[in-house]
Design a protein around this motif. Structure first.
Motif, mmCIF file in Angstrom:
data_model
loop_
_atom_site.group_PDB
_atom_site.id
_atom_site.type_symbol
_atom_site.label_atom_id
_atom_site.label_comp_id
_atom_site.label_asym_id
_atom_site.label_seq_id
_atom_site.Cartn_x
_atom_site.Cartn_y
_atom_site.Cartn_z
ATOM 1 N N TYR A 14 0.833 -1.201 0.000
ATOM 2 C CA TYR A 14 0.000 0.000 0.000
ATOM 3 C C TYR A 14 0.877 1.264 0.000
ATOM 4 O O TYR A 14 0.651 2.201 -0.756
ATOM 5 C CB TYR A 14 -0.908 -0.038 1.226
ATOM 6 N N VAL A 204 -9.502 5.917 0.663
ATOM 7 C CA VAL A 204 -9.348 4.593 1.285
ATOM 8 C C VAL A 204 -10.032 4.562 2.645
ATOM 9 O O VAL A 204 -10.767 3.640 2.990
ATOM 10 C CB VAL A 204 -7.855 4.221 1.416
ATOM 11 N N LYS A 205 -9.821 5.611 3.460
ATOM 12 C CA LYS A 205 -10.390 5.523 4.795
ATOM 13 C C LYS A 205 -11.909 5.642 4.777
ATOM 14 O O LYS A 205 -12.595 4.968 5.549
ATOM 15 C CB LYS A 205 -9.748 6.533 5.762
ATOM 16 N N ALA A 208 -13.213 2.263 3.607
ATOM 17 C CA ALA A 208 -13.032 1.260 4.650
ATOM 18 C C ALA A 208 -14.114 1.403 5.714
ATOM 19 O O ALA A 208 -14.756 0.417 6.118
ATOM 20 C CB ALA A 208 -11.642 1.413 5.275
ATOM 21 N N VAL A 212 -17.101 -1.270 6.601
ATOM 22 C CA VAL A 212 -17.324 -1.868 7.924
ATOM 23 C C VAL A 212 -18.749 -1.569 8.382
ATOM 24 O O VAL A 212 -19.447 -2.429 8.916
ATOM 25 C CB VAL A 212 -16.290 -1.319 8.946
ATOM 26 N N LEU A 328 -12.153 -7.812 5.193
ATOM 27 C CA LEU A 328 -12.741 -6.544 5.615
ATOM 28 C C LEU A 328 -11.891 -5.894 6.703
ATOM 29 O O LEU A 328 -11.659 -4.685 6.703
ATOM 30 C CB LEU A 328 -14.166 -6.802 6.142
ATOM 31 N N LEU A 331 -9.047 -4.233 5.179
ATOM 32 C CA LEU A 331 -9.433 -2.949 4.598
ATOM 33 C C LEU A 331 -9.568 -1.897 5.693
ATOM 34 O O LEU A 331 -9.086 -0.756 5.578
ATOM 35 C CB LEU A 331 -10.763 -3.114 3.848
ATOM 36 N N SER A 332 -10.220 -2.317 6.766
ATOM 37 C CA SER A 332 -10.412 -1.405 7.894
ATOM 38 C C SER A 332 -9.062 -0.965 8.459
ATOM 39 O O SER A 332 -8.855 0.219 8.767
ATOM 40 C CB SER A 332 -11.246 -2.107 8.955
ATOM 41 N N LEU A 334 -6.301 -0.825 6.803
ATOM 42 C CA LEU A 334 -5.704 0.112 5.851
ATOM 43 C C LEU A 334 -6.318 1.506 5.992
ATOM 44 O O LEU A 334 -5.647 2.520 5.840
ATOM 45 C CB LEU A 334 -5.872 -0.391 4.422
ATOM 46 N N GLY A 335 -7.616 1.539 6.294
ATOM 47 C CA GLY A 335 -8.282 2.828 6.512
ATOM 48 C C GLY A 335 -7.665 3.561 7.681
ATOM 49 O O GLY A 335 -7.313 4.750 7.571
ATOM 50 N N SER A 338 -4.216 4.637 6.812
ATOM 51 C CA SER A 338 -4.245 5.825 5.956
ATOM 52 C C SER A 338 -4.471 7.073 6.785
ATOM 53 O O SER A 338 -3.814 8.104 6.588
ATOM 54 C CB SER A 338 -5.381 5.717 4.934
#
Lengths: 897, 127
Positions: A14, A204-205, A208, A212, A328, A331-332, A334-335, A338
């Motif tokens: 990322y 991204v955030k 994310a 969620v 998920l 992803l969260s 990564l959020g 970020s």
């Protein structure tokens, strides 16, 4: 089960992606391509989302789970500010662009006369205020990593992994910021790469958090209505939020939105186009609304589903994990990542600019004074100092993170930072809207506000006994009860946060206002103040014929003020005729402007003239009235100061004269005392003998005739001495007061000496051989012969009395040179000691006072007489004895009388 | 028993007068006319009483008096000070320096005699 290694690999990928995006944007920027994406208001809006840090991403849910709807305030404040952009933000951005402002510190320092003190104060405050915030980001990433690893290892958190994670994150962020934040050699340029990366992270955030949220509502709770039911059922909605806390939090977040260095960076410094604000004014609140949309559902479901004791700050992460949705969760994560990274990068960038520009560079330039300066050299130093500043700030954040050991809820740390930077608000807004605001006022407000903030919020946050002792909490600083950090001035019972914000901001505003009112702004401050407050008055409009006409008018008014009415009109009319223009106003052509500038420079100096013309013609922010005020003031001040200078010169002259007179008087008074003392002594001494012996003669029976004669002659001698003394004193007094009338006669020097020697030998028992050269003495004199004889007698008598030789001898030698006569009296005695030669012509000076009957007035009288006769009497050195020289003009000049 | 007075004075005629007065009263009178070594002379002679002039060649009477008072042997020696300067400041200075009696010239012979007698009497009483 996702392994931690996979997670780290995803993270790295990322970050690599972000590097790529930033790099591409950067290259496009360097090539000068006006890429629509780069210049898009959407990117600007998304970059504003660095307001939503990890604290918002994770902490909002935690906040909702703990305090109900309070979290809304964090979104409400910024929304209000940006919806009302026309009022403050537009002004800020305009000023930022026109003044080439690089940071909050720069803005405040520029407004208040480019004061570097102020810049340093703001920089230091910003660093102190923001460091905990950076630490908070590192902590959230580290904690989220450890949540992943604990899920992997079966619920056991690994503190080492968390710390190590924090460290590597700090290193990575530092690298990124250094690479993209200081790429441009020109430090003023904007950072397109960073902005694009931040915008990508913003997407991204949001994605994310929405993902969620959707998962929680439809995947866990079982649909919208079921979720709403659960929310209604939970206790969350029933929690009452304190009104004052609500208002304070809204104010605080609005303030932070304006004052946070990183917000200022993206909002003002990185702004490409003022119109972007217009889009942001609706798009950014929308973004915030989306970010907050699922906060309550996640909090409610999290409280229900997850085991008691789970940290609600990480529900966003732990909910998908507990449901086994690793993708998920990733992803969260990564959020959150970020959110944290974008904040740290921009905040560090902003702070490093401040530290480097206001602290490092001034110090460097100061140290370099006198050394060879090459411009390229300095540019490299700027870049280097920024890079070092970035490393330093991130290191500081990391150290704070390490030291605080992950204590406290995320929201609490964030609020401390908010309140700290909120202290900039009065100086900033005051500077934008109030021309009366001064540097002193700004400094006072900042210092007071920041001190109160430290005392009531930052230091207490470490807990009792850490920095402030428990006693301080209980009884106040140094035992002063109204200095309790959480009950200032004895007002207890307030929420500590509300209490701290209330007092720090109130006292800040009060200090700012009061000190601004009582202090006087410097000319530069005045000028800058006018530019800031009137930023919209003179800029932004296209110039037509009308504008240029107005310019000529303005120039004319200004020139009249400086050159005088007649002179200015002649100049303008002459130019207008030359240009073939009707009326008296010429076109403001470059030639004319140059000419005018030269004319003005003759009166006010080149720099001022240039600045004044530049202000009017350049169309920048100062109104003519402002300039006139400055011109008037400086003229008045010049006049006033020259008056003052003259006055003070006069005063100091008078004072010096007074001092001299006083010294003289004191000296005269001392001399008078000494003189009276002397006279008293000289008179009383013979009188003592006279009285004593007359009493003896009167009172003693049986005195023999010899004794009677002896004592009577003592009385006689002393009476004569007394008379002589009185004569001398009167003589001297008459001579000194200039009341003497000289009796001018003609005669020969030889005769006069004969006469003087005869008198001297008759009055003094001691004999002395006198040698003369009669031939030389045939000099005719035309002067006061009696007075001159008096001098001779005195000198001869002295020789008789004091010449210590067993065969005393006095040589008298006369000579004439032109009109001047010299008569020397040389004896074969011991001479006069060096130190006595200076004083022996003074009154009452006696040499080797023993066996002298004189009062020490003789030589003083001699000198007075000789001065009256237009000559002098001096001592001759190196003759082997005592030697005096009498000098006088052969003829007494009338003027000497 | 003969009492011993030392007169520190530089005026010949005043010396003569005081010597005459005190000798007739049975005092042994010694004189010294230089200020510089006066204090030393006084210590050596050990007189019962000192009569001290102020304006002396070499050293002033005030300095001599201070010197006497600073020395253990002469710390309470009766000293009659005579001065012709006649300013009130002189009396203050003399008293500060620790004078026993202070008189201004010209003096009355009787007063000098009385003062010398008193000083001797008081001194005897004390010691």
């Amino acid at each position: 089960m996702t392994s931690l290694n996979v997670l780290i690999a995803v993270c790295l990928a990322y970050v690599a992606f972000l590097f790529g995006v930033a790099f591409a944007a950067e290259r496009a920027g360097v090539r000068g391509r006006t890429d629509w994406l780069l210049r898009s208001p959407l990117v600007y809006t998304l970059s504003l989302s660095i307001y939503c840090t990890a604290w918002t991403f994770y902490g909002a849910v935690g906040n909702a789970a703990r305090s109900g709807l309070e979290y809304v305030t964090i979104y409400l404040g910024p929304s209000l500010v940006i919806i009302g952009w026309w009022w403050i933000l537009r002004r800020l951005v305009r000023i930022g662009r026109s003044q080439k402002v690089t940071s909050v510190a720069d803005l405040i320092s520029s407004r208040y006369g480019k004061s570097n003190t102020l810049a340093i104060v703001v920089t230091v405050m910003a660093v102190i205020g923001v460091t905990p915030y950076i630490a908070l980001q590192l902590q959230s990433v580290a904690l989220s990593l450890s949540i992943f690893s604990s899920a992997e290892t079966g619920g056991v958190m690994d503190p080492d992994a968390s710390t190590a994670g924090g460290f590597w994150i700090a290193v990575g962020l530092a690298l990124f910021t250094v690479l993209f934040g200081t790429r441009n050699l020109n430090a003023n340029e904007r950072h397109h790469g960073v902005v694009i990366a931040v915008a990508v992270e913003a997407v991204v955030k949001l994605v994310a958090l929405l993902a969620v949220g959707v998962f929680v509502v439809w995947g866990v709770a079982g649909g919208l209505s079921a979720t709403l039911e659960r929310i209604d059922a939970s206790a969350l909605g029933t929690w009452q939020t304190d009104g004052s806390r609500w208002a304070t939090l809204t104010l605080l977040s609005a303030t932070a939105f304006l004052c946070l260095p990183r917000m200022f960076q993206v909002m003002v410094v990185e702004n490409d186009d003022e119109r972007h604000l217009q889009v942001a004014s609706w798009a950014f609140p929308l973004y915030l609304m989306l970010m907050s949309l699922f906060v309550v559902p996640i909090a409610v479901i999290g409280l229900e589903v997850l085991p008691a004791g789970s940290n609600p700050d990480f529900f966003v992460l732990s909910l998908p994990l507990s449901e086994g949705r690793e993708g998920l969760a990733m992803l969260s994560f990564l959020g959150g990542f970020s959110s944290a990274t974008s904040m740290v990068i921009v905040a560090t960038l902003a702070l490093s600019t401040m530290v480097s520009n206001h602290v490092v560079m001034p110090v460097f330039l100061y140290l370099r004074q006198g050394g060879a300066t090459q411009s390229g050299d300095v540019r490299n130093v700027v870049i280097l100092s920024r890079r070092l500043s970035i490393l330093g700030i991130i290191a500081l954040g990391y150290v704070y993170f390490e030291a605080s050991g992950g204590s406290g809820a995320l929201a609490a740390i964030g609020l401390i930072s908010f309140a700290g930077v909120a202290q900039f608000l009065p100086a900033m807004l005051g500077g934008l809207f109030w021309r009366g605001a001064t540097r002193v006022g700004a400094l006072a407000g900042l210092a007071i506000g920041f001190t109160v903030w430290m005392f009531t919020m930052l230091l207490p946050s470490f807990g009792p006994g850490a920095v402030l002792s428990a006693d301080t909490f209980e009884y106040g600083l140094m035992g002063i009860s109204w200095l309790r950090p959480q009950a200032l001035f004895g007002i207890a019972g307030m929420d500590p946060m509300v209490h701290a914000v209330f007092w720090s901001l109130s006292l800040n505003v009060l200090g700012f206002a009061v000190f601004s009112l009582v202090s006087f702004p410097l000319p530069l401050e005045r000028l800058q103040g006018a530019q800031f407050v009137n930023v919209f008055d003179h800029s932004g409009q296209a110039r037509g014929w009308h504008a240029s006409f107005a310019e000529s008018e303005d120039l004319m008014i200004m020139a009249q003020r400086i050159l005088g009415s007649e002179e200015a009109r002649r100049l303008f009319e002459g130019e207008a005729r030359g240009q073939g223009m009707p009326g008296h106003l010429p076109e403001p052509t470059p030639d004319f402007l140059q000419k005018l500038e030269r004319e003005l420079a003759g009166s006010v100096g080149a720099a001022t003239a240039h600045a004044m013309i530049g202000q009017i013609v350049g169309g920048s922010a100062v109104s003519v009235q402002d300039l006139m005020a400055v011109a008037d003031e400086s003229a008045q001040m010049l006049e006033y100061s020259s008056q003052l200078e003259a006055k003070s010169l006069e005063l100091s002259d008078t004072a010096a004269e007074l001092r001299r007179t006083n010294d003289k008087l004191t000296q005269i008074s001392l001399q008078k005392d000494a003189f009276l003392s002397q006279i008293s002594h000289e008179l009383r001494t013979p009188m003592t003998s006279i009285r004593a012996f007359s009493e003896i003669l009167r009172d003693t029976d049986g005195l023999g005739p010899m004794e009677k004669i002896k004592y009577a002659s003592i009385i006689h001698t002393e009476a004569i001495r007394l008379t002589r003394l009185l004569d001398d004193l009167l003589d001297l007094s008459v001579l000194e007061n200039g009341q003497v009338t000289l009796n001018r006669q003609s005669g020969s020097l030889a005769d006069l000496l004969d006469q003087a020697i005869a008198t001297a030998q008759a009055s003094e028992a001691r004999r002395i051989t006198i040698r003369r050269r009669r031939l030389e003495e045939t000099i005719s004199l035309d002067t006061d012969l009696d007075r001159l004889a008096q001098v001779f007698i005195n000198l001869i008598t002295n020789a008789q009395k004091y010449c210590a030789s067993p065969t005393p001898e006095l040589r008298i030698e006369a000579a004439r040179q032109g009109e001047t006569v010299y008569i020397d009296f040389l004896d074969n005695g011991d001479g006069i000691p060096d130190d006595a030669r200076e004083v022996m012509f003074e009154k009452f000076s006696r040499i080797g006072a023993q066996d002298s009957n004189g009062a020490g007035l003789g030589l003083a009288i001699c000198r007075e007489i000789m001065v009256r006769l237009g000559g002098d009497v001096t001592y001759l050195d190196n003759t082997g004895g005592t030697a005096f020289r009498v000098i006088l003009p052969q003829k007494l000049a009338l003027a000497a009388q | 028993m003969s009492h011993h007075v030392l007169l520190v004075e530089d005026e010949t005629n005043i010396i003569e007068a005081i010597r005459f007065l005190l000798s007739r009263e049975g005092w042994q009178v010694d004189t010294h006319s230089n200020g510089t070594d006066a204090a030393e002379v006084i210590r050596n002679m050990k007189p019962d009483i000192v009569i001290l002039d102020v304006m002396l060649p070499g050293k002033s009477g005030f300095d001599i008096l201070e010197e006497l008072r600073a020395h253990e042997q002469t710390a309470d020696l009766p000293v009659l000070m005579l001065t012709a300067r006649g300013q009130s400041r002189d009396r203050e200075m003399a008293e500060k320096a620790g004078v026993s009696r202070f008189m201004t010239k010209p003096f009355s012979n009787t007063e000098v005699l009385n003062a010398v007698r008193d000083m001797l009497y008081v001194h005897r009483q004390q010691s």
